[in-house]
Design a protein around this motif. Structure first.
Motif, PDB file in Angstrom:
ATOM      1  N   LYS A  14     -42.631 -12.014   9.594  1.00 47.79           N
ATOM      2  CA  LYS A  14     -42.821 -12.109   8.316  1.00 47.79           C
ATOM      3  C   LYS A  14     -41.304 -12.335   7.711  1.00 47.79           C
ATOM      4  O   LYS A  14     -41.034 -13.477   6.886  1.00 47.79           O
ATOM      5  CB  LYS A  14     -43.297 -11.013   7.425  1.00 47.79           C
ATOM      6  N   THR A  15     -40.599 -11.631   7.969  1.00 46.36           N
ATOM      7  CA  THR A  15     -39.086 -11.739   7.870  1.00 46.36           C
ATOM      8  C   THR A  15     -38.484 -13.123   8.236  1.00 46.36           C
ATOM      9  O   THR A  15     -37.762 -13.745   7.475  1.00 46.36           O
ATOM     10  CB  THR A  15     -38.104 -10.716   8.106  1.00 46.36           C
ATOM     11  N   GLU A  16     -38.807 -13.450   9.415  1.00 42.08           N
ATOM     12  CA  GLU A  16     -38.419 -14.849   9.882  1.00 42.08           C
ATOM     13  C   GLU A  16     -39.021 -15.923   9.214  1.00 42.08           C
ATOM     14  O   GLU A  16     -38.419 -17.039   8.843  1.00 42.08           O
ATOM     15  CB  GLU A  16     -38.639 -14.864  11.410  1.00 42.08           C
ATOM     16  N   ALA A  17     -40.316 -15.890   8.775  1.00 42.73           N
ATOM     17  CA  ALA A  17     -40.936 -16.789   8.117  1.00 42.73           C
ATOM     18  C   ALA A  17     -40.375 -17.071   6.746  1.00 42.73           C
ATOM     19  O   ALA A  17     -40.294 -18.151   6.362  1.00 42.73           O
ATOM     20  CB  ALA A  17     -42.535 -16.510   8.171  1.00 42.73           C
ATOM     21  N   ILE A  18     -40.245 -15.622   6.185  1.00 37.55           N
ATOM     22  CA  ILE A  18     -39.652 -15.874   4.637  1.00 37.55           C
ATOM     23  C   ILE A  18     -38.492 -16.453   4.573  1.00 37.55           C
ATOM     24  O   ILE A  18     -37.977 -17.195   3.979  1.00 37.55           O
ATOM     25  CB  ILE A  18     -39.893 -14.732   4.091  1.00 37.55           C
ATOM     26  N   GLU A  19     -37.539 -16.103   5.592  1.00 39.95           N
ATOM     27  CA  GLU A  19     -36.132 -16.478   5.792  1.00 39.95           C
ATOM     28  C   GLU A  19     -36.112 -18.192   6.336  1.00 39.95           C
ATOM     29  O   GLU A  19     -35.356 -18.611   5.402  1.00 39.95           O
ATOM     30  CB  GLU A  19     -35.384 -15.811   6.806  1.00 39.95           C
ATOM     31  N   ALA A  21     -38.527 -20.126   5.539  1.00 44.33           N
ATOM     32  CA  ALA A  21     -39.191 -20.897   4.178  1.00 44.33           C
ATOM     33  C   ALA A  21     -38.100 -20.897   3.395  1.00 44.33           C
ATOM     34  O   ALA A  21     -37.904 -21.972   2.493  1.00 44.33           O
ATOM     35  CB  ALA A  21     -40.278 -19.970   3.799  1.00 44.33           C
ATOM     36  N   GLU A  22     -37.099 -19.751   3.071  1.00 43.62           N
ATOM     37  CA  GLU A  22     -36.124 -19.761   1.966  1.00 43.62           C
ATOM     38  C   GLU A  22     -35.150 -20.764   2.183  1.00 43.62           C
ATOM     39  O   GLU A  22     -34.815 -21.590   1.474  1.00 43.62           O
ATOM     40  CB  GLU A  22     -35.534 -18.394   1.872  1.00 43.62           C
ATOM     41  N   LYS A  23     -34.808 -20.852   3.947  1.00 38.61           N
ATOM     42  CA  LYS A  23     -33.719 -22.047   4.021  1.00 38.61           C
ATOM     43  C   LYS A  23     -34.167 -23.154   3.720  1.00 38.61           C
ATOM     44  O   LYS A  23     -33.431 -23.898   3.380  1.00 38.61           O
ATOM     45  CB  LYS A  23     -33.722 -21.747   5.735  1.00 38.61           C
ATOM     46  N   SER A  25     -36.768 -24.063   1.877  1.00 38.57           N
ATOM     47  CA  SER A  25     -36.682 -24.288   0.161  1.00 38.57           C
ATOM     48  C   SER A  25     -35.557 -24.400  -0.099  1.00 38.57           C
ATOM     49  O   SER A  25     -35.469 -25.284  -1.002  1.00 38.57           O
ATOM     50  CB  SER A  25     -37.373 -22.896  -0.387  1.00 38.57           C
TER      51      SER A  25
END
Length: 199
Positions: A14-19, A21-23, A25
């Motif tokens: 989740k952290t890697e996916a969110i990070e 996605a944030e990158k 984004s």
């Protein structure tokens, strides 16, 4: 695999996916901001170019308008001067015609004949003959300059002075006097009109 490890793995994913996605984004946002900035800069540049072109067109139109106004002012001035000259000539013509009388002509004709010398013939229009012939004959009776005075019905309010032995003559009429005076006075009238306009 233990539940704790699974939770840890899920949390890491989740952290890697969110990070990620944030990158992604942030990259998309940064690209969008750069594109927006480029569009705004292009729009501002186009706006400057359009304003510059509009200013140049406005200046050119204003310059043409001012030039047209100056030309129109010159045209009106020339037209007015010509109209005034024509009016002055009409007044001169009227005054000459009014004053072209036997009384005025008598002394002038006698002086011309005296200056020309002998062998001078005089032709008078019927309207001048009655008063002018007697006056001229009386004034020139002591001289032998006048060969004769005749009436010429083709003349109207005018006269001819002819030097018989040399074959030339003067035709004196209101129109001829007006033309001579008009040629002499036209330059003076123009100078007066120009000096009045320049005031």
């Amino acid at each position: 695999m233990s539940e704790k490890t699974l939770d840890s793995l899920i949390a890491t994913l989740k952290t890697e996916a969110i990070e990620g996605a944030e990158k992604e984004s942030d990259a998309i946002l940064k690209a969008a901001q750069n594109e927006a900035k480029r569009i705004v800069e292009e729009a501002e540049e186009k706006q400057k170019q359009i304003l510059s072109n509009a200013q140049k067109e406005a200046d050119a139109t204003l310059s043409k308008g001012e030039s047209a106004l100056r030309q129109a002012a010159r045209d009106v001035t020339v037209s007015l001067q010509n109209d005034l000259i024509q009016l002055l000539k009409a007044v001169l013509e009227r005054d000459v015609a009014t004053n072209f009388t036997p009384d005025v002509l008598g002394a002038a004709v006698v002086k011309v004949i005296e200056n020309i010398g002998d062998e001078v013939a005089l032709e008078l229009s019927p309207d001048l003959e009655v008063k002018l012939a007697d006056y001229i004959q009386q004034r020139l009776q002591k001289t032998d300059t006048l060969a004769g005075i005749t009436t010429n019905s083709t003349l109207s309010k005018s006269l001819n002075i002819t030097k018989k032995d040399q074959g030339w003559n003067y035709h004196i009429s209101p129109e001829a006097v007006t033309e001579l005076l008009g040629m002499h006075l036209s330059d003076k009238w123009m100078k007066i009109l120009k000096s009045e306009i320049e005031k």
